[in-house]
Design a protein around this motif. Structure first.
Motif, PDB file in Angstrom:
ATOM      1  N   ILE A  93       1.170  -1.027   0.366  1.00  0.00           N
ATOM      2  CA  ILE A  93       0.425  -0.095   0.189  1.00  0.00           C
ATOM      3  C   ILE A  93       1.132   1.382  -0.051  1.00  0.00           C
ATOM      4  O   ILE A  93       0.534   2.320  -0.585  1.00  0.00           O
ATOM      5  CB  ILE A  93      -1.389   0.136   0.976  1.00  0.00           C
ATOM      6  CG1 ILE A  93      -1.893   1.205   1.114  1.00  0.00           C
ATOM      7  CG2 ILE A  93      -0.453  -0.162   2.261  1.00  0.00           C
ATOM      8  CD1 ILE A  93      -3.075   1.388   0.418  1.00  0.00           C
ATOM      9  N   LYS A 148      -0.465   4.580  -2.418  1.00  0.00           N
ATOM     10  CA  LYS A 148      -1.525   5.679  -2.043  1.00  0.00           C
ATOM     11  C   LYS A 148      -1.981   6.224  -2.707  1.00  0.00           C
ATOM     12  O   LYS A 148      -2.653   6.086  -2.895  1.00  0.00           O
ATOM     13  CB  LYS A 148      -0.397   5.235  -0.241  1.00  0.00           C
ATOM     14  CG  LYS A 148      -1.799   5.834   0.474  1.00  0.00           C
ATOM     15  CD  LYS A 148      -0.780   6.586   1.437  1.00  0.00           C
ATOM     16  CE  LYS A 148      -0.088   5.362   2.956  1.00  0.00           C
ATOM     17  NZ  LYS A 148       0.484   5.981   3.845  1.00  0.00           N
ATOM     18  N   LEU A 208      -3.753   5.511  -5.178  1.00  0.00           N
ATOM     19  CA  LEU A 208      -5.291   4.528  -4.869  1.00  0.00           C
ATOM     20  C   LEU A 208      -6.184   6.005  -4.640  1.00  0.00           C
ATOM     21  O   LEU A 208      -6.998   5.689  -4.464  1.00  0.00           O
ATOM     22  CB  LEU A 208      -4.841   3.671  -3.548  1.00  0.00           C
ATOM     23  CG  LEU A 208      -6.227   3.429  -2.690  1.00  0.00           C
ATOM     24  CD1 LEU A 208      -6.813   3.017  -3.637  1.00  0.00           C
ATOM     25  CD2 LEU A 208      -5.631   2.467  -1.244  1.00  0.00           C
ATOM     26  N   PHE A 209      -5.359   7.144  -3.602  1.00  0.00           N
ATOM     27  CA  PHE A 209      -6.841   8.252  -3.204  1.00  0.00           C
ATOM     28  C   PHE A 209      -6.413   9.195  -4.306  1.00  0.00           C
ATOM     29  O   PHE A 209      -7.683   9.581  -4.231  1.00  0.00           O
ATOM     30  CB  PHE A 209      -5.942   8.469  -1.728  1.00  0.00           C
ATOM     31  CG  PHE A 209      -5.672   8.413  -0.367  1.00  0.00           C
ATOM     32  CD1 PHE A 209      -7.020   8.380   0.180  1.00  0.00           C
ATOM     33  CD2 PHE A 209      -4.881   7.176  -0.074  1.00  0.00           C
ATOM     34  CE1 PHE A 209      -7.119   8.389   0.876  1.00  0.00           C
ATOM     35  CE2 PHE A 209      -5.508   6.755   0.806  1.00  0.00           C
ATOM     36  CZ  PHE A 209      -6.167   6.536   1.618  1.00  0.00           C
ATOM     37  N   SER A 216     -13.974  -6.771   7.247  1.00  0.00           N
ATOM     38  CA  SER A 216     -12.139  -7.193   5.551  1.00  0.00           C
ATOM     39  C   SER A 216     -11.483  -7.853   6.500  1.00  0.00           C
ATOM     40  O   SER A 216     -11.500  -8.418   7.260  1.00  0.00           O
ATOM     41  CB  SER A 216     -11.384  -5.356   7.172  1.00  0.00           C
ATOM     42  OG  SER A 216     -10.915  -5.279   8.204  1.00  0.00           O
ATOM     43  N   ARG A 265     -10.163  -3.074   4.221  1.00  0.00           N
ATOM     44  CA  ARG A 265     -11.159  -1.618   4.243  1.00  0.00           C
ATOM     45  C   ARG A 265     -10.698  -0.597   3.482  1.00  0.00           C
ATOM     46  O   ARG A 265     -12.012   0.077   2.916  1.00  0.00           O
ATOM     47  CB  ARG A 265     -11.078  -1.226   5.938  1.00  0.00           C
ATOM     48  CG  ARG A 265      -9.958  -0.647   6.741  1.00  0.00           C
ATOM     49  CD  ARG A 265     -10.053  -0.067   7.516  1.00  0.00           C
ATOM     50  NE  ARG A 265      -8.940   0.744   8.041  1.00  0.00           N
ATOM     51  CZ  ARG A 265      -8.874   0.966   9.281  1.00  0.00           C
ATOM     52  NH1 ARG A 265      -9.959   0.911  10.348  1.00  0.00           N
ATOM     53  NH2 ARG A 265      -8.002   2.119   9.319  1.00  0.00           N
ATOM     54  N   SER A 266      -9.998  -0.434   3.121  1.00  0.00           N
ATOM     55  CA  SER A 266      -9.950   0.787   1.796  1.00  0.00           C
ATOM     56  C   SER A 266     -10.159  -0.069   0.815  1.00  0.00           C
ATOM     57  O   SER A 266     -10.387   1.579  -0.136  1.00  0.00           O
ATOM     58  CB  SER A 266      -7.806   0.650   1.670  1.00  0.00           C
ATOM     59  OG  SER A 266      -7.677   0.029   1.369  1.00  0.00           O
ATOM     60  N   VAL A 319     -12.466   3.988   0.047  1.00  0.00           N
ATOM     61  CA  VAL A 319     -11.532   5.224  -0.053  1.00  0.00           C
ATOM     62  C   VAL A 319     -11.715   5.579  -1.302  1.00  0.00           C
ATOM     63  O   VAL A 319     -12.164   6.722  -1.752  1.00  0.00           O
ATOM     64  CB  VAL A 319      -9.704   4.252  -0.474  1.00  0.00           C
ATOM     65  CG1 VAL A 319      -9.447   4.983  -0.932  1.00  0.00           C
ATOM     66  CG2 VAL A 319      -9.096   4.529   0.826  1.00  0.00           C
ATOM     67  N   HIS A 352     -18.266   2.895  -4.587  1.00  0.00           N
ATOM     68  CA  HIS A 352     -18.292   1.628  -4.353  1.00  0.00           C
ATOM     69  C   HIS A 352     -19.218  -0.196  -4.664  1.00  0.00           C
ATOM     70  O   HIS A 352     -20.602   0.764  -4.360  1.00  0.00           O
ATOM     71  CB  HIS A 352     -18.567   1.713  -2.686  1.00  0.00           C
ATOM     72  CG  HIS A 352     -18.770   0.240  -1.737  1.00  0.00           C
ATOM     73  ND1 HIS A 352     -19.357  -0.237  -0.819  1.00  0.00           N
ATOM     74  CD2 HIS A 352     -18.319  -0.765  -2.011  1.00  0.00           C
ATOM     75  CE1 HIS A 352     -19.063  -1.107  -0.169  1.00  0.00           C
ATOM     76  NE2 HIS A 352     -18.412  -1.592  -0.828  1.00  0.00           N
ATOM     77  N   GLY A 411     -15.483   9.124   2.351  1.00  0.00           N
ATOM     78  CA  GLY A 411     -15.319   8.636   1.934  1.00  0.00           C
ATOM     79  C   GLY A 411     -16.336   8.048   0.392  1.00  0.00           C
ATOM     80  O   GLY A 411     -16.674   9.725   0.098  1.00  0.00           O
TER      81      GLY A 411
END
Length: 233
Positions: free
Chosen positions: A110, A114, A117-118, A142, A148-149, A153, A157, A210
């Motif tokens: 990660i 990172k 990802l974000f 998770s 959980r990411s 994130v 979803h 989120g």
């Protein structure tokens, strides 16, 4: 005088005493909700989730990959983060084949991606553990395959939900999933809609910390059809 002694002295002067355990005998039986059948219960669950902007699609085990593909294309997504070490993750990857939506996986540490990802991942896809009818909730666990990411994130979803695993109340879910007997997972995530906040000037905003969109692919049991769940049914 140490900090500990100082705190204890203040408590003594305040005549502090331990709170008694609340008496919960009979509470759940008196306050829990019930429904006459599975269809009525699913309708309540869906209404509660849709009331906070959740998108719900009634699907089957055979149709959910195509529905996921269509919804993802309608949203104009460029990529989707998938749990590729799971059967449903592989089905989702196959569903996105020959589209402009790139399937992504957790194939790097990660800390190495990172920022990507974000900033660049547009959607995440997970399965769920069960649902809770009263509050309009889906429960996720998770684990290394689905951290959980994956659900917290990305801005969108997608969640695959077995609508046959529905409990009336939270305490029924805790008992039914044997959370106490089997040990709690690292994280139990309860989701009742997209991320939202009204902290700033009491203005409701979605996606502040989120996902702004929650898409639930609710796989119906064989004895229930989408027509059964229409509002006038």
């Amino acid at each position: 005088m140490s900090a500990r002694e100082n705190i204890l002295n203040k408590l003594k002067k305040a005549d502090a005493y331990p709170m008694m355990e609340p008496n919960t005998d009979g509470y759940y039986a008196q306050h829990e909700m019930t429904w006459p059948d599975d269809i009525s219960r699913l309708k309540h669950w869906a209404a509660a989730m849709r009331g906070v902007k959740t998108e719900i699609f009634w699907v089957t085990e055979e149709t959910w990959p195509q529905v996921m593909r269509q919804v993802a294309q309608q949203k104009g997504l460029k990529n989707m983060l998938l749990p590729l070490d799971t059967p449903h993750g592989q089905k989702a990857k196959q569903a996105l084949a020959d589209t402009a939506i790139a399937p992504l996986g957790f194939d790097r540490v990660i800390d190495e991606w990172k920022d990507e990802l974000f900033a660049e991942v547009e959607a995440g896809f997970t399965a769920s553990q069960c649902g809770i009818a009263r509050t309009g909730t889906i429960m996720l666990f998770s684990n290394p395959e689905e951290p959980r990411s994956l659900s917290l994130v990305p801005p969108v979803h997608f969640c695959l939900f077995d609508a046959g695993k529905m409990y009336n109340e939270f305490h029924h879910a805790v008992a039914g999933e044997k959370l106490l007997e089997n040990g709690m997972p690292t994280n139990v995530i309860l989701i009742s809609g997209p991320s939202k906040t009204a902290d700033i000037q009491l203005t409701l905003a979605y996606g502040a910390h989120g996902p702004r969109d929650l898409v639930v692919l609710a796989v119906l049991p064989p004895h229930i059809t989408p027509a059964d769940l229409e509002e006038n049914a």
